[in-house]
Design a protein around this motif. Sequence first.
Motif, mmCIF file in Angstrom:
data_model
loop_
_atom_site.group_PDB
_atom_site.id
_atom_site.type_symbol
_atom_site.label_atom_id
_atom_site.label_comp_id
_atom_site.label_asym_id
_atom_site.label_seq_id
_atom_site.Cartn_x
_atom_site.Cartn_y
_atom_site.Cartn_z
ATOM 1 N N LEU A 1 0.838 -1.201 0.000
ATOM 2 C CA LEU A 1 0.000 0.000 0.000
ATOM 3 C C LEU A 1 0.876 1.255 0.000
ATOM 4 N N GLU A 2 1.923 1.232 0.821
ATOM 5 C CA GLU A 2 2.841 2.369 0.887
ATOM 6 C C GLU A 2 3.583 2.547 -0.437
ATOM 7 N N ALA A 3 3.958 1.427 -1.070
ATOM 8 C CA ALA A 3 4.646 1.493 -2.355
ATOM 9 C C ALA A 3 3.728 2.052 -3.437
ATOM 10 N N LEU A 4 2.458 1.623 -3.447
ATOM 11 C CA LEU A 4 1.493 2.140 -4.426
ATOM 12 C C LEU A 4 1.263 3.635 -4.236
ATOM 13 N N HIS A 5 1.254 4.067 -2.977
ATOM 14 C CA HIS A 5 1.070 5.496 -2.698
ATOM 15 C C HIS A 5 2.273 6.292 -3.200
ATOM 16 N N LEU A 6 3.487 5.751 -3.016
ATOM 17 C CA LEU A 6 4.690 6.417 -3.506
ATOM 18 C C LEU A 6 4.674 6.492 -5.036
ATOM 19 N N GLU A 7 4.230 5.409 -5.687
ATOM 20 C CA GLU A 7 4.130 5.425 -7.146
ATOM 21 C C GLU A 7 3.121 6.468 -7.609
ATOM 22 N N ALA A 8 1.994 6.583 -6.891
ATOM 23 C CA ALA A 8 0.980 7.585 -7.255
ATOM 24 C C ALA A 8 1.541 9.003 -7.149
ATOM 25 N N ILE A 9 2.344 9.252 -6.111
ATOM 26 C CA ILE A 9 2.965 10.572 -5.940
ATOM 27 C C ILE A 9 3.936 10.843 -7.089
ATOM 28 N N CYS A 10 4.731 9.832 -7.446
ATOM 29 C CA CYS A 10 5.743 10.009 -8.489
ATOM 30 C C CYS A 10 5.131 10.146 -9.883
ATOM 31 N N GLU A 11 3.914 9.683 -10.054
ATOM 32 C CA GLU A 11 3.239 9.830 -11.345
ATOM 33 C C GLU A 11 2.471 11.139 -11.444
ATOM 34 N N ALA A 12 2.305 11.842 -10.307
ATOM 35 C CA ALA A 12 1.568 13.111 -10.291
ATOM 36 C C ALA A 12 2.489 14.266 -10.689
ATOM 37 N N ASN A 13 1.894 15.427 -10.974
ATOM 38 C CA ASN A 13 2.654 16.630 -11.329
ATOM 39 C C ASN A 13 3.005 17.378 -10.051
ATOM 40 N N ILE A 14 4.260 17.273 -9.628
ATOM 41 C CA ILE A 14 4.676 17.853 -8.358
ATOM 42 C C ILE A 14 4.623 19.371 -8.372
ATOM 43 N N GLU A 15 4.905 19.974 -9.531
ATOM 44 C CA GLU A 15 4.933 21.429 -9.605
ATOM 45 C C GLU A 15 3.537 22.012 -9.454
ATOM 46 N N VAL A 16 2.539 21.335 -9.996
ATOM 47 C CA VAL A 16 1.153 21.785 -9.819
ATOM 48 C C VAL A 16 0.755 21.716 -8.354
ATOM 49 N N TRP A 17 1.169 20.635 -7.692
ATOM 50 C CA TRP A 17 0.817 20.484 -6.264
ATOM 51 C C TRP A 17 1.462 21.573 -5.417
ATOM 52 N N MET A 18 2.677 21.984 -5.770
ATOM 53 C CA MET A 18 3.433 22.935 -4.947
ATOM 54 C C MET A 18 2.833 24.339 -4.961
ATOM 55 N N LYS A 19 2.053 24.653 -5.981
ATOM 56 C CA LYS A 19 1.492 25.993 -6.058
ATOM 57 C C LYS A 19 0.556 26.256 -4.877
ATOM 58 N N GLY A 20 0.841 27.331 -4.178
ATOM 59 C CA GLY A 20 -0.013 27.722 -3.057
ATOM 60 C C GLY A 20 0.247 26.970 -1.765
ATOM 61 N N LYS A 21 1.237 26.060 -1.743
ATOM 62 C CA LYS A 21 1.533 25.309 -0.523
ATOM 63 C C LYS A 21 2.500 26.100 0.353
ATOM 64 N N SER A 22 2.322 25.966 1.662
ATOM 65 C CA SER A 22 3.200 26.639 2.612
ATOM 66 C C SER A 22 4.541 25.918 2.694
ATOM 67 N N GLU A 23 5.534 26.589 3.239
ATOM 68 C CA GLU A 23 6.858 25.968 3.402
ATOM 69 C C GLU A 23 6.783 24.735 4.299
ATOM 70 N N VAL A 24 5.931 24.805 5.311
ATOM 71 C CA VAL A 24 5.786 23.669 6.229
ATOM 72 C C VAL A 24 5.290 22.437 5.482
ATOM 73 N N GLU A 25 4.299 22.619 4.596
ATOM 74 C CA GLU A 25 3.761 21.492 3.828
ATOM 75 C C GLU A 25 4.811 20.922 2.869
#
Length: 585
Positions: A509-533
């Motif tokens: 389950l943890e491996a599938l979650h890591l794969e899902a993160i790596c297949e997502a667009n990280i730069e889109v997610w970072m927009k509007g996120k705080s430094e803590v996040e």
Amino acid sequence: MDAGSGAEPHRARGRLGAPCSGARAPGAPWARFSAWLECVCVVTFDLELGQALELVYPSDFRLTDKEKSSICYLSFPDSHSGCLGDTQFSFRIRQCGGQRRPWHTDDRHCDSGAPASLQREHAHYFGYVYFRQVKDSSARRGYFQKSLVLVSRLPFVRLFQALLSLVAPEYFDKLTPCLEAVCNEIDQWPAPVPGQTLNLPVMGVVLQVHIPSRVDKPESGPPAQRSHENLLPAPVVLSSVHELDLFRCFQPVLAHVQMLWELVLLGEPLVVLAPSPAVSSEMVLALTSCLQPLKFCCDYRPYFTVHDSEFKEFTTRTQAPPNVVLGVTNPFFIKTLQHWPHILRVGEPRMSGDLPKQVKLKKPSRLKTLDTKPGLYTAYTAHLHRDKALLRRLLKGLQKKRPSDVQTALLRRHLLELTQSFIFPLEHYMASLMPLQKSITPWKTPPQIRPFRQDDFLRSLEHAGPQLTCVLKGDWLGLYRWVDSRRFFKSPHFDGWYRQRRKEMAQKLEALHLEAICEANIEVWMKGKSEVEVVDLVLKLRERLVRAQGHQLPVKEATLKQARLYIETVISSLPKDLQVILCPP
């Protein structure tokens, strides 16, 4: 005698077993030796002390007084066995005083790739014994009595028996110099990495062994000799590092092998009373191997004596007998363990080609005298019908002088089919508890594995149980429902299986979650996120990366590369002061 007496090893080799401040690196002194063995012991008989530890090699390996005492008593047959000549057997003892040798990365890697039943013991030592007792007019008692003992955490009984057959006779003639040379040779062996076929040189002989892997098929045959290597001398190929001649071990109990399989599966307390430590230890090890590929999770002692430190614990009548398969040779145990529910008494093995007389089922109430006849003393009624066709095939094989390894293959395949038939519904139900992959999204905590509900599982058996697929008939459902406070779901075997499967599912389950993160667009997610996040994401990705690199998560190399790239991308977006903290120079 002082356990450290005898010839000193080369001091440049280091201090195996000395108190460690950190994990031993793979290149440290004795690291290769300790991948196979903890130490080698020599036990002799002293007129004043009785059994005494004459030598421990390497000399500064630390054994507690209780461990020394156990090794001394368990390395000699008791007086009832009357073993003359050379004999081999094995024992298993608890490690006392906590873990003294930290595990390094190679140990964990080997364990992660090994079948569950062949992983290193964390809390027990195995002792593999070669005992010699011969007449010697120069000795005060008229006999030469000595044992050479290999102490290991690995259950490789066939390999260590073969090693002892080469080393012990030579050692008894030449003593310490021979032993020192052998230990130095073992210190050059490659690590026992699962899935590899290794050539292990010792005393001018090369032992070729295949280290079993989790991906090996259970019924796979012996390893083929490597044709591309011109080894001189030609290697001695061992067909297995751990499997015994199951047919020879079970010959006197073939008629009841399925009942014994049931007792072992249910984790029932069982005593094996045999005429010698060799017969006792082989029968116990054969019984504990019956459940493969399911790991035997109860305690077991291939050879046990009245001098053992756990004697009182196992013989007390103030509480129910523990979940232990206990191998003994002293008839005194018939009286001491009368309250145990199942006692198997076997006689001397026969050397002829005929099937030895089969032990009979007898009521425990008939177990009263020290000279009780061979038999399986139990009130248990088997749930499954006896496989008469298998018995006929094995008997026909005896009449035709079929090789023992072929007979063993037939018997092992039958036991494997029994265990797989029993486990398959559990595996099928457990898989249904896993969240669907489409429910795993990159930026949310993954869903939880649903709990195992015994009532739901038992209901599922009516339309998916082994009674529908297995040729062998009987009350399969009764095996799962086995009540009277000893049901399978309370047994150590179910608990061990469930914990392992749930751990594997959580890692998946943890491996599938890591794969899902790596297949997502990280730069889109970072927009509007705080430094803590953003920092929190870096720390979580790094933690999973470490776990994956340590073979604790089933992740592809491409996913690991993408995770590293994401970490670099995220860190580069942070202010310089945070970059310095997260990536110190």
